[in-house]
Design a protein around this motif. Structure first.
Motif, PDB file in Angstrom:
ATOM      1  N   SER A 311       0.766  -0.928   0.099  1.00 26.54           N
ATOM      2  CA  SER A 311       0.074  -0.218  -0.011  1.00 26.54           C
ATOM      3  C   SER A 311       0.780   1.383   0.050  1.00 26.54           C
ATOM      4  CB  SER A 311      -0.873  -0.100   1.291  1.00 26.54           C
ATOM      5  OG  SER A 311      -0.239  -0.099   2.431  1.00 26.54           O
ATOM      6  N   GLN A 312       2.185   1.149   0.151  1.00 23.29           N
ATOM      7  CA  GLN A 312       3.042   2.532   0.096  1.00 23.29           C
ATOM      8  C   GLN A 312       3.568   2.893  -1.325  1.00 23.29           C
ATOM      9  OE1 GLN A 312       6.156   1.241   2.717  1.00 23.29           O
ATOM     10  NE2 GLN A 312       5.072   1.836   4.686  1.00 23.29           N
ATOM     11  N   HIS A 313       2.898   2.119  -2.403  1.00 24.01           N
ATOM     12  CA  HIS A 313       2.982   2.551  -3.686  1.00 24.01           C
ATOM     13  C   HIS A 313       1.985   3.457  -4.170  1.00 24.01           C
ATOM     14  CE1 HIS A 313       6.497  -0.210  -4.003  1.00 24.01           C
ATOM     15  NE2 HIS A 313       5.789  -1.064  -3.540  1.00 24.01           N
ATOM     16  N   PRO A 314       2.339   4.445  -5.316  1.00 24.25           N
ATOM     17  CA  PRO A 314       1.433   5.237  -5.946  1.00 24.25           C
ATOM     18  C   PRO A 314       0.455   4.678  -6.783  1.00 24.25           C
ATOM     19  CG  PRO A 314       3.546   5.482  -7.022  1.00 24.25           C
ATOM     20  CD  PRO A 314       3.660   4.352  -5.994  1.00 24.25           C
ATOM     21  N   PHE A 315      -0.549   4.051  -6.007  1.00 29.67           N
ATOM     22  CA  PHE A 315      -1.815   3.337  -6.973  1.00 29.67           C
ATOM     23  C   PHE A 315      -2.386   4.611  -7.687  1.00 29.67           C
ATOM     24  CE2 PHE A 315      -0.373   0.225  -4.107  1.00 29.67           C
ATOM     25  CZ  PHE A 315      -0.268  -0.996  -5.088  1.00 29.67           C
ATOM     26  N   ASN A 316      -2.652   5.680  -7.098  1.00 26.48           N
ATOM     27  CA  ASN A 316      -3.387   6.973  -7.543  1.00 26.48           C
ATOM     28  C   ASN A 316      -2.891   7.434  -8.891  1.00 26.48           C
ATOM     29  OD1 ASN A 316      -1.266   7.730  -5.796  1.00 26.48           O
ATOM     30  ND2 ASN A 316      -2.341   9.764  -5.548  1.00 26.48           N
ATOM     31  N   LYS A 317      -1.507   7.402  -8.996  1.00 24.50           N
ATOM     32  CA  LYS A 317      -0.986   7.649 -10.235  1.00 24.50           C
ATOM     33  C   LYS A 317      -0.535   6.365 -11.064  1.00 24.50           C
ATOM     34  CE  LYS A 317       0.659  11.720  -7.870  1.00 24.50           C
ATOM     35  NZ  LYS A 317       1.787  12.690  -7.674  1.00 24.50           N
ATOM     36  N   LEU A 318      -1.008   5.292 -10.925  1.00 23.22           N
ATOM     37  CA  LEU A 318      -0.063   4.138 -11.596  1.00 23.22           C
ATOM     38  C   LEU A 318      -0.759   4.082 -13.111  1.00 23.22           C
ATOM     39  CD1 LEU A 318       0.957   1.508 -11.697  1.00 23.22           C
ATOM     40  CD2 LEU A 318      -1.234   0.267 -10.676  1.00 23.22           C
ATOM     41  N   GLU A 319      -2.012   4.542 -13.365  1.00 25.48           N
ATOM     42  CA  GLU A 319      -2.489   4.532 -14.913  1.00 25.48           C
ATOM     43  C   GLU A 319      -1.654   5.773 -15.668  1.00 25.48           C
ATOM     44  OE1 GLU A 319      -4.123   2.337 -15.985  1.00 25.48           O
ATOM     45  OE2 GLU A 319      -4.450   1.160 -14.056  1.00 25.48           O
ATOM     46  N   GLN A 320      -1.151   6.759 -14.929  1.00 23.07           N
ATOM     47  CA  GLN A 320      -0.546   8.044 -15.454  1.00 23.07           C
ATOM     48  C   GLN A 320       0.881   7.457 -15.719  1.00 23.07           C
ATOM     49  OE1 GLN A 320      -1.104  11.425 -13.062  1.00 23.07           O
ATOM     50  NE2 GLN A 320      -3.415  11.327 -13.487  1.00 23.07           N
ATOM     51  N   LEU A 321       1.559   6.762 -14.821  1.00 22.41           N
ATOM     52  CA  LEU A 321       2.761   6.520 -14.654  1.00 22.41           C
ATOM     53  C   LEU A 321       3.092   5.343 -15.847  1.00 22.41           C
ATOM     54  CD1 LEU A 321       3.639   5.877 -11.045  1.00 22.41           C
ATOM     55  CD2 LEU A 321       4.683   7.727 -12.666  1.00 22.41           C
ATOM     56  N   SER A 322       2.190   4.314 -16.159  1.00 23.15           N
ATOM     57  CA  SER A 322       2.111   3.598 -16.864  1.00 23.15           C
ATOM     58  C   SER A 322       1.868   4.055 -18.484  1.00 23.15           C
ATOM     59  CB  SER A 322       1.717   2.189 -16.697  1.00 23.15           C
ATOM     60  OG  SER A 322       0.123   2.493 -16.702  1.00 23.15           O
ATOM     61  N   SER A 323       1.268   5.132 -18.574  1.00 26.19           N
ATOM     62  CA  SER A 323       0.757   5.874 -19.661  1.00 26.19           C
ATOM     63  C   SER A 323      -0.260   5.075 -20.418  1.00 26.19           C
ATOM     64  CB  SER A 323       1.687   6.228 -20.655  1.00 26.19           C
ATOM     65  OG  SER A 323       2.880   6.983 -19.982  1.00 26.19           O
ATOM     66  N   GLY A 324      -1.030   4.163 -19.732  1.00 24.32           N
ATOM     67  CA  GLY A 324      -2.016   3.208 -20.284  1.00 24.32           C
ATOM     68  C   GLY A 324      -1.744   2.124 -20.837  1.00 24.32           C
ATOM     69  N   ASN A 325      -0.187   1.820 -20.661  1.00 24.33           N
ATOM     70  CA  ASN A 325       0.246   0.645 -21.005  1.00 24.33           C
ATOM     71  C   ASN A 325       0.360  -0.626 -20.104  1.00 24.33           C
ATOM     72  OD1 ASN A 325       1.876  -1.592 -22.278  1.00 24.33           O
ATOM     73  ND2 ASN A 325       3.854  -0.168 -22.565  1.00 24.33           N
ATOM     74  N   ARG A 326      -0.580  -1.495 -20.717  1.00 23.26           N
ATOM     75  CA  ARG A 326      -0.919  -2.656 -19.542  1.00 23.26           C
ATOM     76  C   ARG A 326       0.373  -3.636 -18.987  1.00 23.26           C
ATOM     77  NH1 ARG A 326      -6.004  -4.993 -18.099  1.00 23.26           N
ATOM     78  NH2 ARG A 326      -6.936  -3.527 -19.677  1.00 23.26           N
ATOM     79  N   ASP A 327       1.159  -3.691 -19.931  1.00 23.90           N
ATOM     80  CA  ASP A 327       2.356  -4.540 -19.622  1.00 23.90           C
ATOM     81  C   ASP A 327       3.385  -3.827 -18.541  1.00 23.90           C
ATOM     82  OD1 ASP A 327       1.605  -6.445 -21.261  1.00 23.90           O
ATOM     83  OD2 ASP A 327       2.897  -5.693 -22.967  1.00 23.90           O
ATOM     84  N   SER A 328       3.304  -2.487 -18.813  1.00 24.97           N
ATOM     85  CA  SER A 328       4.142  -1.649 -18.007  1.00 24.97           C
ATOM     86  C   SER A 328       3.613  -1.552 -16.486  1.00 24.97           C
ATOM     87  CB  SER A 328       4.408   0.083 -18.501  1.00 24.97           C
ATOM     88  OG  SER A 328       5.036   0.813 -17.531  1.00 24.97           O
ATOM     89  N   ARG A 329       2.191  -1.342 -16.514  1.00 25.03           N
ATOM     90  CA  ARG A 329       1.576  -1.418 -15.257  1.00 25.03           C
ATOM     91  C   ARG A 329       1.540  -2.702 -14.516  1.00 25.03           C
ATOM     92  NH1 ARG A 329      -4.721  -2.201 -14.912  1.00 25.03           N
ATOM     93  NH2 ARG A 329      -3.841  -4.195 -15.472  1.00 25.03           N
ATOM     94  N   ASP A 330       1.490  -3.961 -15.227  1.00 29.26           N
ATOM     95  CA  ASP A 330       1.587  -4.913 -14.671  1.00 29.26           C
ATOM     96  C   ASP A 330       3.021  -5.464 -14.204  1.00 29.26           C
ATOM     97  OD1 ASP A 330      -1.059  -5.378 -15.220  1.00 29.26           O
ATOM     98  OD2 ASP A 330      -0.814  -6.606 -16.997  1.00 29.26           O
ATOM     99  N   ARG A 331       4.057  -5.168 -14.818  1.00 34.07           N
ATOM    100  CA  ARG A 331       5.372  -5.207 -14.517  1.00 34.07           C
ATOM    101  C   ARG A 331       5.435  -4.648 -12.931  1.00 34.07           C
ATOM    102  NH1 ARG A 331       6.735  -3.572 -19.722  1.00 34.07           N
ATOM    103  NH2 ARG A 331       7.421  -5.589 -21.042  1.00 34.07           N
ATOM    104  N   ARG A 332       4.994  -3.349 -12.677  1.00 35.43           N
ATOM    105  CA  ARG A 332       5.071  -2.811 -11.497  1.00 35.43           C
ATOM    106  C   ARG A 332       4.182  -3.554 -10.363  1.00 35.43           C
ATOM    107  NH1 ARG A 332       5.041   1.770 -15.222  1.00 35.43           N
ATOM    108  NH2 ARG A 332       6.239   3.554 -14.605  1.00 35.43           N
ATOM    109  N   LEU A 333       3.182  -3.839 -10.727  1.00 32.22           N
ATOM    110  CA  LEU A 333       2.278  -4.750  -9.809  1.00 32.22           C
ATOM    111  C   LEU A 333       2.884  -6.118  -9.231  1.00 32.22           C
ATOM    112  CD1 LEU A 333      -1.162  -4.442 -11.351  1.00 32.22           C
ATOM    113  CD2 LEU A 333      -0.347  -3.334  -9.351  1.00 32.22           C
ATOM    114  N   ILE A 334       3.781  -6.664 -10.558  1.00 33.42           N
ATOM    115  CA  ILE A 334       4.356  -7.935 -10.087  1.00 33.42           C
ATOM    116  C   ILE A 334       5.677  -7.709  -9.107  1.00 33.42           C
ATOM    117  CG2 ILE A 334       5.873  -9.781 -11.057  1.00 33.42           C
ATOM    118  CD1 ILE A 334       4.054  -9.733 -13.478  1.00 33.42           C
TER     119      ILE A 334
END
Length: 464
Positions: A311-334
């Motif tokens: 919970s200490q990661h920026p989930f409120n900015k996750l979609e912006q950080l990944s720029s809508g790229n699902r692979d980039s977002r999923d790498r962060r989540l893993i």
């Protein structure tokens, strides 16, 4: 003949000339000869510019008949004077005309008046509607502003996504290739240092955590299938050693697998922690203790920061950080999910150290104290819990352990002099405990007496 001559003169003067190529099938040479004797022939008509049709028309005329107004005299009976006027008066058309004009004028006037009234009423209605629409639009704008302000206040930390796409965002999609490539330190990866000090919404964090767990499990399965399908791979041989080799070989194989790829080797980290916790063989426990300590210092723990929970990661900015790229977002989540699991395993290992520090064997207590001191000197993870363990050993009933703890605290301050205040504060808590023994107070005072302070540190302590 006068009329015939004028007609011939007209045809002679027309610009398009005589008609040619028209032949009459009923032509007779005898008629031409008769008319030639009378001085009127076809040749004369053609010479003057006429046609054969003109000749036939003129031949049908009689010189004795008089032409009146384009017709023969006596062909139509001429009307007498006043006869047509009397006939029109008998029809009495004037009466019908007046009544028709009056009847049509009256409804036209009525229609004009009704149209004027209707237009005035329509203008009034339009004005009223415009005024009402302006009022309603102003009220709607105010209400929208209030709703937007309220939603922005409440949803400032929620990811800015459309409602109809929320299900798509948290949807799990299986992949055929690995998202995180093996090799290197996990904390040196691109997304490992992204964090947030703001509190994150719990519902969003829980949804992302469930998605991250599915992604991580799928990533591990892909990695296993990939290594199993490789012929002659060293990882399959090492896994065989881990399951059926000797104790030393098992430890060495797990070290190599974790060093090569820690993210996909979390199960071996759990195995080492379980071996430390396992009751029975002290040799196995101590060997697993030393192995895991080395891995924490060299490969698993970052040097400049502590591990973060999910919970200490920026989930409120996750979609912006990944720029809508699902692979980039999923790498962060893993990656974040692995760090979260690793933090829990390290905390569990520190609790196991606390248990081992109270063991009946001196060798086990000494080894647990040494491991806590090395982790405290090299990594910032769980430093408070580790410092409490080392300070508590000043009150150990065995003199060897208490002396060892005092010496380790001195070496800690030599390596990290900025920790003097923190260490002295913890020793002070030990001194003023209600159930503290005089022997523990003695070793604590001896440690404080041996602490070297600079002039500035003395002034700060005196003023404090």
């Amino acid at each position: 003949m006068a009329a015939a001559k004028t007609t011939l003169e007209f045809h002679a003067k027309r610009p398009w000339g005589p008609e040619e190529g028209i032949e009459d099938p009923d032509e007779d040479d005898e008629d031409d000869n008769d008319e030639a004797e009378n001085g009127f022939s076809l040749e004369e008509v053609l010479r003057l510019g006429g046609t054969k049709q003109d000749y036939l028309m003129l031949a049908a005329l009689d010189e004795n008949e008089e032409v009146v107004d384009g017709g023969k005299k006596g062909a139509i009976d001429d009307l007498q004077q006043g006869e047509l006027e009397a006939f029109i008066q008998n029809l009495s058309l004037a009466k019908y005309g007046k009544t028709f004009l009056v009847e049509e004028d009256e409804p036209a006037k009525k229609e004009d008046a009704s149209k004027k009234k209707a237009s005035v009423s329509k203008l009034d209605n339009v004005k009223q509607n415009v005024a009402e629409s302006e009022k309603t639009s102003v009220n709607k704008v105010k209400n929208k502003k209030k709703v937007e302000q309220h939603s922005n206040e409440n949803n400032s930390t929620i990811p800015k996504v459309k409602k109809d796409k929320e299900q798509d965002i948290f949807e799990f999609i299986e992949r055929q290739t690995l998202l995180l490539k093996p090799g290197g330190k996990w904390y040196d990866m691109e997304y490992s240092n992204e964090c947030s000090s703001e509190p994150q919404p719990r519902d969003v964090v829980s949804k992302y955590k469930n998605l991250a767990q599915k992604l991580y499990e799928h990533e591990i399965n892909l990695f296993k299938n990939k290594t199993n399908n490789q012929k002659g791979a060293s990882s399959t041989w090492m896994k065989a050693i881990v399951s059926s080799g000797t104790l030393g070989d098992r430890m060495a194989a797990m070290i190599l697998l974790i060093q090569d790829d820690a993210i996909h080797a979390l199960q071996f980290i759990e195995t080492l922690v379980n071996l430390v916790k396992k009751k029975g063989s002290k040799q196995q426990c101590l060997m697993a203790l030393d192995t895991f300590k080395e891995l924490l210092i060299t490969d698993l723990l970052p040097n400049s920061r502590k591990l973060r929970i999910f919970s200490q990661h920026p989930f409120n900015k996750l979609e912006q950080l990944s720029s809508g790229n699902r692979d980039s977002r999923d790498r962060r989540l893993i990656l974040w999910y692995f760090e979260h699991q690793l933090k829990h395993l390290v905390a569990e290992f520190v609790q196991v150290l606390e248990t081992l520090s109270h063991d009946s064997l001196v060798a086990t207590k000494t080894r647990a104290l040494t491991v806590a001191h090395e982790l405290l000197c090299n990594k910032p993870e769980e430093e408070k819990a580790l410092l409490v363990q080392v300070v508590n050993k000043l009150g150990d009933p065995q003199n060897r352990i208490a002396t060892k703890a005092s010496h380790l605290l001195e070496t800690l301050l030599c390596k990290h002099p900025n920790m003097k205040g923190v260490v002295c504060g913890e020793v002070e808590r030990l001194l003023f405990r209600s159930n503290i023994s005089s022997k523990a107070q003695y070793y604590a005072i001896c440690f404080l007496n041996q602490m070297v302070l600079s002039h500035e540190e003395k002034r700060c302590w005196i003023q404090g």
